[in-house]
Design a protein around this motif. Structure first.
Motif, PDB file in Angstrom:
ATOM      1  N   ILE A 125      10.489  -1.092   0.629  1.00  0.00           N
ATOM      2  CA  ILE A 125      10.534  -1.810   0.901  1.00  0.00           C
ATOM      3  C   ILE A 125      10.195  -3.387   0.337  1.00  0.00           C
ATOM      4  O   ILE A 125      10.002  -4.515   0.888  1.00  0.00           O
ATOM      5  N   MET A 126       9.851  -3.332  -1.068  1.00  0.00           N
ATOM      6  CA  MET A 126      10.249  -4.438  -1.543  1.00  0.00           C
ATOM      7  C   MET A 126      11.577  -5.162  -1.162  1.00  0.00           C
ATOM      8  O   MET A 126      11.196  -6.884  -1.511  1.00  0.00           O
ATOM      9  N   SER A 127      12.853  -4.831  -1.192  1.00  0.00           N
ATOM     10  CA  SER A 127      14.143  -5.483  -1.681  1.00  0.00           C
ATOM     11  C   SER A 127      14.449  -5.964   0.078  1.00  0.00           C
ATOM     12  O   SER A 127      15.037  -6.806   0.270  1.00  0.00           O
ATOM     13  N   TYR A 128      13.490  -5.629   1.083  1.00  0.00           N
ATOM     14  CA  TYR A 128      14.276  -5.664   2.885  1.00  0.00           C
ATOM     15  C   TYR A 128      12.961  -6.041   2.792  1.00  0.00           C
ATOM     16  O   TYR A 128      12.641  -6.855   4.618  1.00  0.00           O
ATOM     17  N   VAL A 152       1.681  -4.558  -1.964  1.00  0.00           N
ATOM     18  CA  VAL A 152       0.500  -3.176  -1.623  1.00  0.00           C
ATOM     19  C   VAL A 152       0.975  -1.824  -0.652  1.00  0.00           C
ATOM     20  O   VAL A 152       0.666  -1.242  -1.462  1.00  0.00           O
ATOM     21  N   ALA A 153       1.431  -1.820  -0.144  1.00  0.00           N
ATOM     22  CA  ALA A 153       2.973  -1.117   1.025  1.00  0.00           C
ATOM     23  C   ALA A 153       3.531  -0.783  -0.080  1.00  0.00           C
ATOM     24  O   ALA A 153       3.728   0.571   0.458  1.00  0.00           O
ATOM     25  N   ALA A 154       4.957  -1.485  -1.267  1.00  0.00           N
ATOM     26  CA  ALA A 154       5.382  -0.097  -1.791  1.00  0.00           C
ATOM     27  C   ALA A 154       4.179   0.215  -3.167  1.00  0.00           C
ATOM     28  O   ALA A 154       5.531   1.868  -3.037  1.00  0.00           O
ATOM     29  N   LEU A 155       3.036  -0.463  -3.237  1.00  0.00           N
ATOM     30  CA  LEU A 155       2.692   0.622  -4.116  1.00  0.00           C
ATOM     31  C   LEU A 155       1.862   1.585  -3.762  1.00  0.00           C
ATOM     32  O   LEU A 155       1.258   2.149  -4.648  1.00  0.00           O
ATOM     33  N   ALA A 156       1.555   2.042  -2.443  1.00  0.00           N
ATOM     34  CA  ALA A 156       0.915   2.539  -2.025  1.00  0.00           C
ATOM     35  C   ALA A 156       1.769   3.591  -2.170  1.00  0.00           C
ATOM     36  O   ALA A 156       0.259   5.196  -2.376  1.00  0.00           O
ATOM     37  N   THR A 190      -0.144  -2.947 -12.169  1.00  0.00           N
ATOM     38  CA  THR A 190       1.162  -4.236 -11.749  1.00  0.00           C
ATOM     39  C   THR A 190       1.266  -4.466 -10.540  1.00  0.00           C
ATOM     40  O   THR A 190       1.539  -6.095 -10.278  1.00  0.00           O
ATOM     41  N   GLY A 191       0.233  -3.763  -9.491  1.00  0.00           N
ATOM     42  CA  GLY A 191      -0.090  -4.329  -8.111  1.00  0.00           C
ATOM     43  C   GLY A 191      -1.322  -5.508  -8.250  1.00  0.00           C
ATOM     44  O   GLY A 191      -1.208  -6.429  -7.723  1.00  0.00           O
ATOM     45  N   GLY A 192      -2.347  -5.217  -9.751  1.00  0.00           N
ATOM     46  CA  GLY A 192      -3.145  -6.474  -9.458  1.00  0.00           C
ATOM     47  C   GLY A 192      -2.516  -7.564 -10.455  1.00  0.00           C
ATOM     48  O   GLY A 192      -3.222  -8.611  -9.835  1.00  0.00           O
TER      49      GLY A 192
END
Length: 231
Positions: free
Chosen positions: A26-29, A43-47, A77-79
């Motif tokens: 998610i974070m890469s693409y 947000v999506a990746a860390l969820a 990390t998210g915050g």
């Protein structure tokens, strides 16, 4: 394949998928403005690791300190990322988590319940009632506690090594401006690289500590290790 092996394999694959593969993808693409954008991709990746960690806590039926640290790490990390704080904060956070565990290993060594027993000599591996019976009979409890202390320092060293490598890796990879697509992609790259770069050296030290303790069990008790292994 036995019934015990299936849950272990599923647990490993679940950890790998939800904590590494999916977030990295998610974070890469999906971090460009054409897709989710830098903020929502984080947000999506860390969820995924967050939900998986909470699900694991619920499934286990008990609060596990390591699972809690994992959830806290994801939230931090998210915050830090969403607040667009300097990458230095991520580096400090990455170093702090394993350092805290390493300190806990050393400190609890002076208590009645050393953390090293939970990490590498827990009840799922060792038949403690049988081992304690032999140690009591031979008057070797104090000697064995000294060996556990030695292994604790090896285990603590593995976490301190992980702490240092985490910090170095974060400083080397996170070089873009926080809140940008490049920064989010770097966060994904750091997540992907962290396992081979950090976990492998740390696992080598953990295996060395386990091998040392197993050798000492054989030496002190005069029994074959298989006599104390839970099957």
């Amino acid at each position: 394949m036995s019934a015990n092996e299936r849950p272990q394999n599923q647990g490993f694959l679940g950890n790998l998928a939800f904590n590494i593969v999916i977030p990295v993808f998610i974070m890469s693409y999906a971090s460009s403005e054409d897709y989710l954008g830098p903020a929502w991709s984080i947000v999506a990746a860390l969820a995924f690791p967050l939900v998986y960690g909470l699900f694991d806590l619920r499934q286990s039926g008990k609060v596990n300190g390591f699972s809690v640290l994992g959830v806290v790490s994801v939230l931090l990390t998210g915050g830090i990322s969403l607040l667009k704080l300097p990458a230095e904060y991520i580096a400090i956070k990455e170093a702090a988590i394993p350092a805290i565990i390493g300190l806990a290993v050393v400190i609890t060594q002076f208590s009645e319940k050393p953390l090293v027993k939970l990490l590498i000599l827990n009840d799922q591996i060792i038949n403690w009632p049988e081992l304690n019976k032999i140690l009591d009979a031979k008057g070797k409890q104090q000697e064995f506690r000294r060996k556990i202390a030695n292994s604790s320092y090896i285990v603590a060293a593995s976490f301190f090594l992980s702490s240092a490598l985490n910090y170095i890796l974060a400083k080397m990879i996170l070089v873009s401006e926080p809140g940008t697509t490049a920064y989010t992609e770097e966060l994904g790259r750091m997540t992907a690289i962290s396992y081979p770069v950090i976990v492998i050296p740390s696992m080598i030290l953990l295996i060395a500590a386990l091998w040392y303790l197993f050798a000492q069990i054989r030496k002190i008790t005069g029994h074959d290790l298989d006599d104390f292994i839970n099957h």
